[in-house]
Design a protein around this motif. Sequence first.
Motif, PDB file in Angstrom:
ATOM      1  N   SER A   1       0.827  -1.204   0.000  1.00 25.35           N
ATOM      2  CA  SER A   1       0.000   0.000   0.000  1.00 25.35           C
ATOM      3  C   SER A   1       0.863   1.256   0.000  1.00 25.35           C
ATOM      4  N   VAL A   2       0.273   2.362  -0.411  1.00 27.55           N
ATOM      5  CA  VAL A   2       0.970   3.645  -0.431  1.00 27.55           C
ATOM      6  C   VAL A   2       1.236   4.134   0.993  1.00 27.55           C
ATOM      7  N   VAL A   3       0.349   3.840   1.920  1.00 27.65           N
ATOM      8  CA  VAL A   3       0.432   4.396   3.274  1.00 27.65           C
ATOM      9  C   VAL A   3       1.748   4.042   3.972  1.00 27.65           C
ATOM     10  N   PRO A   4       2.153   2.760   4.055  1.00 27.04           N
ATOM     11  CA  PRO A   4       3.420   2.491   4.750  1.00 27.04           C
ATOM     12  C   PRO A   4       4.649   2.969   3.978  1.00 27.04           C
ATOM     13  N   GLN A   5       4.524   3.133   2.669  1.00 26.76           N
ATOM     14  CA  GLN A   5       5.667   3.567   1.862  1.00 26.76           C
ATOM     15  C   GLN A   5       5.920   5.065   1.963  1.00 26.76           C
ATOM     16  N   ASP A   6       4.900   5.839   2.261  1.00 26.52           N
ATOM     17  CA  ASP A   6       4.984   7.299   2.340  1.00 26.52           C
ATOM     18  C   ASP A   6       5.284   7.980   1.004  1.00 26.52           C
ATOM     19  N   HIS A   7       5.125   7.280  -0.093  1.00 26.89           N
ATOM     20  CA  HIS A   7       5.282   7.907  -1.410  1.00 26.89           C
ATOM     21  C   HIS A   7       4.577   7.063  -2.465  1.00 26.89           C
ATOM     22  N   ASN A   8       4.262   7.697  -3.589  1.00 31.44           N
ATOM     23  CA  ASN A   8       3.636   7.027  -4.726  1.00 31.44           C
ATOM     24  C   ASN A   8       4.661   6.782  -5.815  1.00 31.44           C
TER      25      ASN A   8
END
Length: 68
Positions: free
Chosen positions: A27-34
């Motif tokens: 998911s985008v949330v744990p990565q902190d970037h798109n």
Amino acid sequence: MALLAHGTAVVCGLVCLAVFGLWNHPSVVPQDHNTARQISAQALAVGATVFLPHVFDVPHPRPPPLRS
């Protein structure tokens, strides 16, 4: 009518995840970037969700009248 619209949005989102190879991507949330693929999938999913009801001539329900 709302179930049809929300169902269309879910299907568009899932199809875009599969098309862009993001099915098993975190998911985008744990990565902190798109990533570019994520942004492309998001944009296409939203565009298809808005466009498909116009193609199939699905009416949008009228809002309830304002109370005075």
